[in-house]
Design a protein around this motif. Structure first.
Motif, PDB file in Angstrom:
ATOM      1  N   PRO A  96      39.000 -20.758 -23.601  1.00 23.43           N
ATOM      2  CA  PRO A  96      37.720 -20.061 -23.742  1.00 23.43           C
ATOM      3  C   PRO A  96      37.364 -19.690 -25.181  1.00 23.43           C
ATOM      4  N   PHE A  97      37.998 -20.351 -26.173  1.00 26.63           N
ATOM      5  CA  PHE A  97      37.760 -19.987 -27.573  1.00 26.63           C
ATOM      6  C   PHE A  97      36.697 -20.895 -28.182  1.00 26.63           C
ATOM      7  N   LEU A  98      35.659 -20.282 -28.727  1.00 27.66           N
ATOM      8  CA  LEU A  98      34.479 -21.003 -29.179  1.00 27.66           C
ATOM      9  C   LEU A  98      34.479 -21.253 -30.679  1.00 27.66           C
TER      10      LEU A  98
ATOM     11  N   GLN B 169      37.759 -14.257 -37.863  1.00 29.84           N
ATOM     12  CA  GLN B 169      36.891 -13.937 -36.739  1.00 29.84           C
ATOM     13  C   GLN B 169      37.034 -15.022 -35.683  1.00 29.84           C
ATOM     14  N   LEU B 170      37.300 -14.555 -34.469  1.00 30.17           N
ATOM     15  CA  LEU B 170      37.472 -15.424 -33.298  1.00 30.17           C
ATOM     16  C   LEU B 170      36.342 -15.132 -32.327  1.00 30.17           C
TER      17      LEU B 170
ATOM     18  N   VAL C  98      47.385 -17.205 -30.204  1.00 30.11           N
ATOM     19  CA  VAL C  98      46.294 -16.739 -29.346  1.00 30.11           C
ATOM     20  C   VAL C  98      46.293 -17.562 -28.064  1.00 30.11           C
ATOM     21  N   ALA C  99      46.184 -16.890 -26.927  1.00 26.45           N
ATOM     22  CA  ALA C  99      46.125 -17.590 -25.639  1.00 26.45           C
ATOM     23  C   ALA C  99      45.157 -16.854 -24.724  1.00 26.45           C
ATOM     24  N   GLY C 100      44.581 -17.597 -23.777  1.00 26.20           N
ATOM     25  CA  GLY C 100      43.672 -16.974 -22.827  1.00 26.20           C
ATOM     26  C   GLY C 100      43.382 -17.914 -21.670  1.00 26.20           C
TER      27      GLY C 100
END
Ligand code: FE
Length: 295
Positions: free
Chosen positions: A48-50, A129-130, A259-261
């Protein structure tokens, strides 16, 4: 039953590097120079990382313009300041100072208009910035801020010699000691660690098998996975499925964010600072913004 078995077979094990991505130099806001690592040509998105931007400069000319007033709708912005100070203001009267070591997790939801401006005229500015996507059901939620001061981010020191700043998610050491990050109530159940390895140290940790994950080395160099793929400063490593991550630093010290999601698996329609599921929702966002309905 059969699919479950296949699932287990494919996800157990150490996550290996499936893709190495170099960021591209660009500028955003009022001439702020930065490196776009996710959201550019090399890696447009990692659900879900844009977007992931790294900014870092000793030269005020590279950041002094800041990010004057601009809107967001449909996702979250996560600012992690490593050095320097940035003042945040929005159209609802919220204001805060992001200092070195602080994190702001901003859920833009149905819309905010804000500015992010350097609170310094010289010296070093550095951070990330993420952009984190919101599920369709939450895109029009009320805006929410989690402003986290540096002292609220716990530091875990592991048996392997790693130092882990736990921003989101839970770090569990080999002896079972749990350290929970301060960020709460985020849809994608994020893990966000800032990991420092001295030369010879190692970091091993469980990761949710069904989450997408990456790490970005911003100092030194590391080796990732059982295959010990070399990942050097400025490389983003996209991690393959698996239920744990393993990073070592045999040649030199390393520092990286991990980073994980949970992936959303929903359609993404992006238009600048608006990220929705359909074109009609983008048209609505532009119309709401230009008609002053981001209140
Ligand atoms: Fe912004």
């Amino acid at each position: 039953m059969r699919s479950m078995k296949r699932h287990e077979q494919t996800v157990a094990g150490t996550r290996e590097v499936v893709q190495l991505v170099r960021g591209q130099a660009t500028s955003d806001g009022d001439g702020v120079r930065l490196t776009r690592v996710i959201g550019g040509r090399a890696l447009g998105e990692l659900d879900p990382f844009l977007l992931l931007d790294e900014f870092g400069s000793d030269s005020a000319a590279d950041y002094i313009g800041g990010f004057p007033s601009h809107p967001h709708r449909g996702f979250e912005t996560v600012t992690y300041m490593l050095e320097g100070r940035m003042r945040h203001r929005d159209n609802q009267g919220n204001e805060g100072l992001l200092v070195a070591g602080s994190v702001q997790w901003m859920t833009a939801g149905r819309g905010i208009i804000h500015s992010e401006m350097p609170e310094q005229e010289a010296g070093r500015m550095r951070g990330f910035q993420l952009w984190v996507n919101l599920p369709a059901k939450d895109k029009m939620t009320a805006p929410r801020y989690q402003d986290i001061a540096p002292e609220r981010i716990p530091l875990a020191r592991t048996a392997g010699g790693a130092e882990v700043r736990v921003i989101a998610g839970e770090h569990i050491d080999a002896d079972g000691t749990a350290t929970r990050g301060p960020v709460s109530g985020i849809a994608i159940d994020p893990l966000y660690f800032d990991v420092s390895l001295s030369k010879g140290a190692r970091f091993e940790h469980a990761l949710a098998a069904d989450h997408n994950a990456f790490l970005y080395v911003f100092e030194g160099q590391a080796q990732v996975g059982d295959r010990a793929t070399a990942v050097v400063r400025g490389d983003l490593a996209v991690l393959a499925p698996g239920d744990r991550v393993r990073v070592t630093a045999p040649a030199a010290a390393a520092r990286f964010i991990l980073v994980a999601g949970a992936p959303l698996g929903e359609p993404v329609v992006k238009y600048g600072p608006f990220v929705m599921n359909t074109r009609a929702q983008i048209v609505q966002a532009v119309d709401d913004y230009s008609s002053g309905r981001f209140t």
